[in-house]
Design a protein around this motif. Structure first.
Motif, short mmCIF file in Angstrom:
data_model
loop_
_atom_site.label_atom_id
_atom_site.label_comp_id
_atom_site.label_asym_id
_atom_site.label_seq_id
_atom_site.Cartn_x
_atom_site.Cartn_y
_atom_site.Cartn_z
N LEU A 174 0.82 -1.21 0.00
CA LEU A 174 0.00 0.00 0.00
C LEU A 174 0.86 1.26 0.00
O LEU A 174 0.50 2.27 -0.62
N ARG A 175 1.99 1.23 0.69
CA ARG A 175 2.89 2.39 0.65
C ARG A 175 3.40 2.62 -0.77
O ARG A 175 3.53 3.76 -1.22
N VAL A 215 -2.86 -10.84 -0.30
CA VAL A 215 -3.06 -10.28 1.04
C VAL A 215 -4.54 -10.12 1.33
O VAL A 215 -5.02 -10.43 2.43
N VAL A 216 -5.31 -9.65 0.36
CA VAL A 216 -6.75 -9.45 0.54
C VAL A 216 -7.44 -10.76 0.88
O VAL A 216 -8.35 -10.81 1.71
N VAL A 217 -7.00 -11.86 0.25
CA VAL A 217 -7.61 -13.16 0.50
C VAL A 217 -7.22 -13.70 1.87
O VAL A 217 -8.06 -14.22 2.62
N LEU A 218 -5.92 -13.56 2.22
CA LEU A 218 -5.43 -14.14 3.47
C LEU A 218 -5.87 -13.35 4.70
O LEU A 218 -6.16 -13.93 5.75
N SER A 219 -5.91 -12.03 4.56
CA SER A 219 -6.22 -11.19 5.73
C SER A 219 -7.06 -10.00 5.29
O SER A 219 -6.54 -8.90 5.05
N PRO A 220 -8.37 -10.20 5.14
CA PRO A 220 -9.23 -9.13 4.63
C PRO A 220 -9.23 -7.88 5.50
O PRO A 220 -9.47 -6.79 5.01
N GLY A 221 -8.95 -8.00 6.80
CA GLY A 221 -8.99 -6.85 7.68
C GLY A 221 -7.72 -6.04 7.72
O GLY A 221 -7.56 -5.16 8.57
N THR A 222 -6.78 -6.31 6.83
CA THR A 222 -5.49 -5.62 6.84
C THR A 222 -5.62 -4.15 6.49
O THR A 222 -4.95 -3.30 7.05
N LEU A 223 -6.53 -3.82 5.56
CA LEU A 223 -6.60 -2.47 5.02
C LEU A 223 -7.52 -1.58 5.85
O LEU A 223 -8.58 -2.00 6.29
N GLN A 224 -7.09 -0.34 6.04
CA GLN A 224 -7.92 0.65 6.68
C GLN A 224 -8.85 1.28 5.65
O GLN A 224 -8.71 1.08 4.44
N GLN A 235 -7.22 3.37 2.95
CA GLN A 235 -6.42 2.54 2.06
C GLN A 235 -7.31 1.75 1.09
O GLN A 235 -6.99 1.60 -0.09
N ALA A 236 -8.43 1.25 1.61
CA ALA A 236 -9.36 0.54 0.74
C ALA A 236 -9.92 1.47 -0.33
O ALA A 236 -10.10 1.08 -1.50
N THR A 237 -10.21 2.70 0.03
CA THR A 237 -10.71 3.68 -0.94
C THR A 237 -9.67 3.94 -2.02
O THR A 237 -9.99 4.02 -3.22
N LEU A 238 -8.40 4.08 -1.59
CA LEU A 238 -7.32 4.30 -2.55
C LEU A 238 -7.21 3.15 -3.54
O LEU A 238 -7.11 3.36 -4.75
N PRO A 265 -19.37 7.37 -5.27
CA PRO A 265 -18.24 7.11 -4.36
C PRO A 265 -17.33 6.05 -4.96
O PRO A 265 -17.75 5.26 -5.82
N PRO A 266 -16.06 5.98 -4.53
CA PRO A 266 -15.10 5.06 -5.15
C PRO A 266 -15.56 3.61 -5.21
O PRO A 266 -15.38 2.95 -6.24
N ARG A 267 -16.16 3.09 -4.15
CA ARG A 267 -16.55 1.68 -4.16
C ARG A 267 -17.71 1.44 -5.13
O ARG A 267 -17.74 0.44 -5.85
N GLU A 268 -18.68 2.35 -5.14
CA GLU A 268 -19.78 2.19 -6.09
C GLU A 268 -19.30 2.38 -7.52
O GLU A 268 -19.77 1.71 -8.45
N ARG A 269 -18.37 3.32 -7.69
CA ARG A 269 -17.80 3.51 -9.03
C ARG A 269 -17.07 2.25 -9.48
O ARG A 269 -17.16 1.85 -10.65
N LEU A 270 -16.36 1.59 -8.57
CA LEU A 270 -15.68 0.34 -8.92
C LEU A 270 -16.68 -0.73 -9.34
O LEU A 270 -16.45 -1.46 -10.30
N ARG A 271 -17.81 -0.82 -8.62
CA ARG A 271 -18.82 -1.81 -9.00
C ARG A 271 -19.40 -1.51 -10.38
O ARG A 271 -19.64 -2.41 -11.17
N GLU A 272 -19.60 -0.24 -10.67
CA GLU A 272 -20.13 0.14 -11.98
C GLU A 272 -19.13 -0.21 -13.09
O GLU A 272 -19.50 -0.76 -14.14
N VAL A 273 -17.86 0.06 -12.87
CA VAL A 273 -16.82 -0.27 -13.85
C VAL A 273 -16.68 -1.78 -13.99
O VAL A 273 -16.50 -2.30 -15.10
#
Length: 760
Positions: free
Chosen positions: A137-138, A160-169, A172-175, A288-296
């Protein structure tokens, strides 16, 4: 299955003892400490990887060797191939307490991805998964979306997302959602620059061309994983990698998190939302970013489905189309579960896709995610669930049992969707004999899967039959093996053909067939009549060789084929291709003479616009050529006697049908006249007496003469050989003053006069 050479190498690797391995590791340590890491080092590391990966249990390596492997992995100037091997060996040893890789000290992005793969293989020891995720992420935050380093790090982020879904704040998830939108939707449509061609390269030769579709057309829409090119840019590689991690990220970042909605709640939500879907659209507002991602993501999947309709020029692209279809349907399923508005927008294309792939054996794997989609969305999908079940559990196991990948996916589908079968669980239970075909052919890898599935298949109604099936499972495997070798069952059972009980049964079959056709013709529609006709043709050369059995059955089949044609005269035009294939070979002609005679007669009678307006001159010409070739084959006198004698009835019917076709396409009359003249001459030759009796030769001679005379008067020939519907009515046969009797008497006198002028 491995080749003999590969099996030998694996066997040698498994036989190496610990003492030998220790000596070999000492040699590798010396090579890794040398300044020049040459070909010997590469070869030794390949051998070491084979040794430690060839066994089920972990091999222990000396700490010195492990430390040197880690050090080599971190060397900035180390050849990439050596680093890949070091990482692969260290992953095979994981989890291990002797590993001490440092993520923070690695700068090269390719090395970062290799180090991360080893750390992730360790599991979440000391929160290493979180550390790797934060490091990636950095890099995401510090570099632009088109930065080349992210190409190597994005697959790590997916893991990382599969092994530890809670890793991202949250931020960071928005980014990451924003970055995924950019990579999925805005990748370049120009191919990547080629490598420098050297002294003779020209600037024009180095200019990149546009990206193309799988069928070679220039791409006019946005880039996807199904876009083709000789070289890809970094943002195009990121597009491919973004799609590969899209489903996992959507599940992680959805409104309900990694979990999913309850089935009943989801159905209620879908049903209540669909009525107002058409009135709302997200296209005209900033999302919003997440809804935009779903639309794309939705647009991306729609584009993949459109691209899958194109005819791929390469087999690899065709296979990729099917794999992308599977993933696209799975992504759409996630989108519809997270936002029911996507369901309304997805249904039409998915129903069309289902109709297209259900009849394509090569696309059978796409049916499983489609079935899951339709079943999981219940009544809101407005799909006949029973039809989906029946197709899945009948045709697919029978036709595709030999595909190991499909077998695993199919049984996994059954296990994962037991909660969706609800009222249709009986259909699944009654289908267990078909499911057992997968188990019989792929038993080692599927045993544990079936152990988990069996409790759902067993009930009081299936228990006894299932026990028999389990006890006879090796027999089923043997039968399937014989089936894949094209070994007909009739051939295997031939030694029993002379058994008295078998002979008695064979004598009963023609009577039963007559009763069957008398009953089925009372209820058959046009589609069933076509299917019955095709079955008659297909089974005519595939009968059990009991004495006299084939002759009795062929007699019934020939009469019933004509009965089917009488019920539906358009059958000849609709099954033109199949009839041409049937006539394309003379194999077994004598044993099927009665059926061949009926087929040829039906063609001459019904291949006409009188019975079907769709009949074309081109079709008539094709049948004429096929029948002409068949007549040539059956009338050749071969000294080798390779071709059995053909009954004269087949020859006379062939000549008559050829004349009928020529009267309907008068360009064929010269060819037909020449053919009939040859046949009349052939009937006079001494060689014919060895093939046909005197009565048979006389019948051929007389028919050829009559037909030749008719063709000299084309209008009369058409009137007699292709009478109109009115002419066929009973009045023309009872009333002596009507045209038909007069025409027949006139033609008879002409024929007799012509015959009297010919030499005897």
């Amino acid at each position: 299955m491995f080749s003999a050479g590969a099996e030998s190498l694996l066997h040698q690797a498994r036989e190496i003892q610990d003492e030998e391995l220790k000596k070999f590791c000492s040699r590798i340590c010396k090579l890794l400490q040398a300044e020049d890491l040459g070909p010997d080092t590469l070869d030794s590391l390949q051998r070491l990887f084979l040794i430690i990966s060839a066994t089920k249990y972990s091999r222990r390596l000396e700490k010195t060797c492990v430390d040197l492997l880690q050090a080599t992995l971190g060397l900035p100037a180390c050849p990439e191939q050596l680093q890949v091997l070091c990482a692969a060996i260290l992953r095979e040893m994981s989890p291990s307490d002797s590993l001490s890789l440092a993520w923070d000290h690695t700068q090269n992005s390719r090395q970062l991805s290799l180090v991360a793969s080893v750390l992730l293989a360790q599991g979440d020891r000391n929160e290493e998964v979180r550390a790797v995720g934060q490091g990636v992420l950095r890099a995401l935050e510090s570099r632009q979306p088109e930065g080349p380093s992210l190409r190597h790090l994005l697959p790590v982020m997916a893991k990382v997302v599969v092994l530890s879904p809670g890793t991202l704040q949250e931020d960071q998830a928005t980014l990451l959602s924003k970055r995924l939108v950019d990579w999925l939707r805005y990748a370049s449509l120009q191919q990547g620059l080629p490598h420098s061609g050297g002294f003779f390269s020209t600037p024009r030769a180095r200019q990149p061309g546009p990206v193309t579709e799988v069928d070679g057309a220039v791409a006019t829409d946005f880039f996807t994983v199904l876009s083709s090119g000789h070289r890809f840019t970094d943002d195009q590689w990121l597009n491919v990698q973004a799609f590969s991690m899209l489903r996992a990220w959507l599940l992680h970042s959805g409104p309900e998190g990694p979990g999913t909605l309850d089935t009943d709640d989801r159905s209620e939500q879908e049903g209540s939302t669909l009525s107002v879907i058409s009135a709302t659209s997200s296209a005209g507002r900033l999302l919003p970013p997440r809804e935009r991602l779903r639309e794309v993501a939705f647009e991306y999947c729609q584009r993949l489905i459109e691209q899958s309709n194109r005819r791929a020029l390469r087999k690899g692209d065709s296979d990729l189309q099917k794999a992308c279809l599977v993933e696209a349907v799975l992504v759409l399923d996630v989108l519809c579960r997270q936002d029911p508005s996507f369901l309304y927008r997805s249904l039409s294309c998915l129903k069309a896709l289902h109709g297209r792939v259900r009849g394509d054996p090569a696309s059978v794997r796409v049916l499983l995610p489609l079935a899951h989609f339709f079943l999981s969305h219940g009544e809101a999908a407005a799909v006949d669930s029973e039809a989906v079940y029946q197709h899945l559990f009948t045709r697919i196991p029978v036709e595709q049992f030999h595909s190991p990948m499909l077998a695993f996916e199919f049984i996994q589908f059954c296990r994962d969707n037991l909660h969706l079968f609800s009222g249709h669980l009986s259909t699944l239970r009654l289908s267990f004999p078909n499911l057992f075909k997968f188990l019989a052919w792929n038993s080692p890898p599927l045993t544990s899967e079936f152990v988990a599935l069996l409790p759902a298949l067993v009930d009081a109604g299936t228990a006894l039959e299932m026990l028999h099936a389990l006890l006879d499972l090796p027999c089923l495997t043997a039968v399937l093996d014989l089936q894949l070798r094209l070994a007909p069952l009739h051939q295997l059972l031939q030694p029993m053909a002379g058994c008295a009980r078998v002979a008695q049964c064979a004598q009963a079959v023609p009577t039963l067939l007559q009763a069957f056709f008398s009953a089925v013709t009372q209820v058959a529609d046009g589609s069933l009549i076509n299917q019955l006709a095709l079955l008659l043709l297909g089974r005519s050369d595939s009968l059990y060789p009991a004495p006299g059995y084939a002759a009795g059955v062929h007699s019934v089949l020939s009469s019933q084929f004509l009965a089917l044609c009488t019920l539906k005269p358009s059958l000849v035009v609709e099954l033109a291709r199949d009839l041409l294939e049937f006539l394309g070979s003379v194999n077994g002609l004598c044993s099927r003479a009665s059926l061949v005679t009926s087929v040829v007669w039906a063609i001459g009678e019904y291949l006409s616009v009188t019975y079907d307006r769709r009949c074309t001159v081109e079709q008539i010409n094709k049948f004429f050529e096929a029948l002409e070739a068949l007549l040539f084959e059956v009338t050749q006198c071969r000294p080798s006697a390779a071709l059995p004698r053909c009954p004269p009835q087949v020859v006379t019917v062939l000549m008559t049908t050829l004349t009928k076709l020529a009267s309907r396409s008068q360009d064929l009359i010269p060819r037909a006249s020449l053919l009939l003249s040859k046949m009349r001459t052939l009937a006079h030759s001494p060689a014919t007496s060895s093939t046909h009796s005197e009565e048979g030769a006389e019948a051929i001679r007389t028919r050829a003469t009559e037909l030749l005379t008719l063709l000299k008067m084309p209008s009369v020939a058409q009137f007699v050989l292709t009478p109109s519907t009115e002419v066929c009515s009973p009045r023309y046969h009872r009333d002596a003053n009507t045209a038909l009797p007069l025409a027949l008497r006139t033609v008879s006198r002409l024929v007799e006069r012509e015959a009297g002028l010919m030499p005897g």
